[in-house]
Design an enzyme around this catalytic site. Sequence first.
Site, PDB file in Angstrom:
ATOM      1  N   GLU A 182       0.828  -1.210   0.000  1.00  0.00           N
ATOM      2  CA  GLU A 182       0.000   0.000   0.000  1.00  0.00           C
ATOM      3  C   GLU A 182       0.867   1.266   0.000  1.00  0.00           C
ATOM      4  OE1 GLU A 182      -4.054  -1.640   2.000  1.00  0.00           O
ATOM      5  OE2 GLU A 182      -2.654  -0.736   3.396  1.00  0.00           O
TER       6      GLU A 182
ATOM      7  N   ASP B 267      -8.260  -9.489   4.252  1.00  0.00           N
ATOM      8  CA  ASP B 267      -8.062  -8.312   5.093  1.00  0.00           C
ATOM      9  C   ASP B 267      -9.132  -8.182   6.165  1.00  0.00           C
ATOM     10  OD1 ASP B 267      -6.998  -6.011   6.041  1.00  0.00           O
ATOM     11  OD2 ASP B 267      -7.634  -4.726   4.385  1.00  0.00           O
TER      12      ASP B 267
ATOM     13  N   GLU C 101      -1.621 -12.151  13.172  1.00  0.00           N
ATOM     14  CA  GLU C 101      -2.145 -10.793  13.349  1.00  0.00           C
ATOM     15  C   GLU C 101      -3.669 -10.827  13.259  1.00  0.00           C
ATOM     16  OE1 GLU C 101      -0.232  -7.524  11.186  1.00  0.00           O
ATOM     17  OE2 GLU C 101      -2.166  -6.540  10.937  1.00  0.00           O
TER      18      GLU C 101
ATOM     19  N   GLU D 192     -12.788  -2.655  11.870  1.00  0.00           N
ATOM     20  CA  GLU D 192     -12.777  -1.894  10.616  1.00  0.00           C
ATOM     21  C   GLU D 192     -13.846  -2.382   9.643  1.00  0.00           C
ATOM     22  OE1 GLU D 192      -8.959  -2.165   8.700  1.00  0.00           O
ATOM     23  OE2 GLU D 192      -9.659  -1.203   6.863  1.00  0.00           O
TER      24      GLU D 192
HETATM   25  C1  BDP Z   1      -6.132  -2.457   5.866  1.00  0.00           C
HETATM   26  C2  BDP Z   1      -6.485  -1.114   6.404  1.00  0.00           C
HETATM   27  C3  BDP Z   1      -5.372  -0.125   6.297  1.00  0.00           C
HETATM   28  C4  BDP Z   1      -4.116  -0.720   6.881  1.00  0.00           C
HETATM   29  C5  BDP Z   1      -3.811  -2.036   6.203  1.00  0.00           C
HETATM   30  C6  BDP Z   1      -2.658  -2.778   6.853  1.00  0.00           C
HETATM   31  O1  BDP Z   1      -7.624  -0.644   5.703  1.00  0.00           O
HETATM   32  O2  BDP Z   1      -5.768   1.038   6.971  1.00  0.00           O
HETATM   33  O3  BDP Z   1      -3.044   0.150   6.755  1.00  0.00           O
HETATM   34  O4  BDP Z   1      -4.901  -2.894   6.310  1.00  0.00           O
HETATM   35  O5  BDP Z   1      -2.936  -3.738   7.548  1.00  0.00           O
HETATM   36  O6  BDP Z   1      -7.061  -3.311   6.414  1.00  0.00           O
HETATM   37  O7  BDP Z   1      -1.506  -2.419   6.662  1.00  0.00           O
END
Ligand code: BDP
Length: 720
Positions: free
Chosen positions: A316, A389, A411, A417
């Site tokens: 990301e 996720d 994790e 969220e």
């Molecule tokens: C996603 C989230 C984001 C996190 C990412 C992560 O939307 O905000 O930065 O995972 O785990 O679920 O790095």
Amino acid sequence: MPNALGRDEISAARVIGAIWAGALAVLSCAGPAHAEDGYELWLRYRPLPSSYAEGVAAAAPDLTIDAPRSATVDAAATELRRAFAVWLDRPLAIAHAGAGLSLCRVDRPCAEKLPPAAKQASAFPGAFRIDRLDGGGMVISARDDIGLLYGSFALLRHIQQQAPLDAIPQADTPRVAIRMLDHWDNLDGSVERGYAGRSIFQWWRLPGYVDPRLTDYARANASIGINAVAVNNVNAPATFLTPRFIAKTRAIADTLRPYGIRVFLSARFSAPRDLGGLATADPLDRGVQRWWRAKADEIYAAIPDFGGFLVKANSEGQPGPQDYGRTHAEGANMLARAIGKRGVVIWRAFVYDPDPAVERTMQAYNAFQPLDGQFDSNVIVQVKNGPLDFQPREPVSPLFGAMSKTQLGLELQITKEYLGFSTHLAYLAPLFEEALDTGGLGRDGRTTLADIVVGGPTSLIAGVANIGADRNWTGSHFDQANWYAFGRLAWNPALSSDAIAREWAAQTFAPDAALIDAVAALMMTSRQTVVDYMTPLGLAHLMGSDHHHGPAPWVDDLGRPDWNPVYYHRADADGIGFDRTASGSNALGQYPAGLAKRYADESDPALPFLLWFHHKRWDDRLVTGRTVWDELVMRYDRGVAGVDGLAARWGSLRGRIDAPRHAEVAALLKVQQAEARWWRDASIAYFQSLSRRPLPAGHAAPAHPLSWYRDQSFPEAPGR
Ligand code: BDP
């Protein structure tokens, strides 16, 4: 006359002094006693019924401490005195060799009085025993100070539940070494995916002012065995590694240390460039390696028990070793060598493949599995429970069955969220338990995910924290249970979610059997209810873009194909679902054969992963006897009915739970009832626009046309 005192007496006298100072500090920050605003969490010490209180008074008329003086032992004594002062209705006196409660380190003379089993106590850090002595007293014994603190909290938990005092002795040992909260907290006090207000870490005021609340945070964590925290977001800038911020982090570490909690920092991989002025952050570059070693030395000089770095790399938009053509192992090992024996590097496996044509749920496996065996011994690869996720339901990540030569950590996400933020009631322990209990991950066909993550000195379970500066810490009273359950399961993944719900409810509300039954029953159905109204039958990632609030299954215009809900449900005029069998992406092929077979199975009427692994035609008939379309509609309605049931059951507890907390939960349940209907209606309106099937008899049409749902926008949604 200090000269007249023996060493132990001096130590006891010092302990008393510290206890009073500590007790006053702690009590003064807890706010008005007994305000039922949730601040006390599950550490609510309330007067006991007289018959039970008499037994407690007989077993613990006073407290003897036989352990070297330490801040951790002080913390244990302070907590015991805090609770017993309420239960005995007088201060718990400190005695020298008294007949009541004692804290005993097994390397001290007190050990002679212990039953033989206690002398062979587990050597795992934090292990403890609680025994009844012949004379009627109770002794908490451990090899280390933190074991004494954990044993103290275990005894308090036992008494808070008014469990029979003759059910002591008990012995307990953590199964996982690093039981960690990952805070996604930012420099400016905001919290990524945080739904409980601002960050509890006040970076602006640190290090000069340390909020006393951090001591209560540490108490709460220690009470459930959490012993590590990453204080900053995985997407943090390198600023956190500057001297100014190291001093701030040191102040946090000093506050948490007495409670056995080590601090970690999320480290941005490009820090040698961002801060050090180097031209590169290539992990094989000598200058880069020197920079990180010096940085680690600087941190350890300030924080001698610093836990290590948590790293999100090449994911990301975050920088990472792949920017220099290096592997995740090369990046992680470089940092691990800078840390050395002093700590660990926790390297996250949540990555994206640069090529979006690779199926999303297969990307982490493709990136990490070939590196098995290449990570240094102080690297832990931290894998999210599922391959996507933190969805309401996911199969486990296939990495857990495929990296036997690597220390894998689990994790989990405690902050919800994708499960309705802190506005929806969803007890997550069943979700965590479902992942931990998933079997078939080893060659023997029996290994569970829990078996893979428990054990040695670098075993790890981490949870993305749901904690903020809201008075009740987590934004809603029931979200406290998710923090609690996370800690208890990280300590012992074999605990049952139902048992955890019960002990939490007893401490948080009242140890009344009928009340506990009602609250636990409600909690235990809540997560499946959310699955039903948001992502039934194995659907996933249908939430609003960016903020992840509410339904948006129609979204198809985001930058990468695998960010779009339409990528995940694959619905069209013919059918719905993602074919991940051999005829599709074959993500199933990343699992051991037995588990793949179970995941692909369509004969279990629960059909938890039907549309995760299969694309079905709308009219295909399922094991339930219904068509796919009818089953989908039925599940959405089951979810709505489920929330109505939660609200009704909670309503019936009015008068049996204090009015402030009852009313707050009731108000949020109303929001959840409305939002469950919204999820159901929007999803059905959208999928019906594709399936063109009538709703099965008895199921109502959505309240609005599809366009109405598509037009909703939520610029105020928190957590971004
Ligand atoms: C996603 C989230 C984001 C996190 C990412 C992560 O939307 O905000 O930065 O995972 O785990 O679920 O790095």
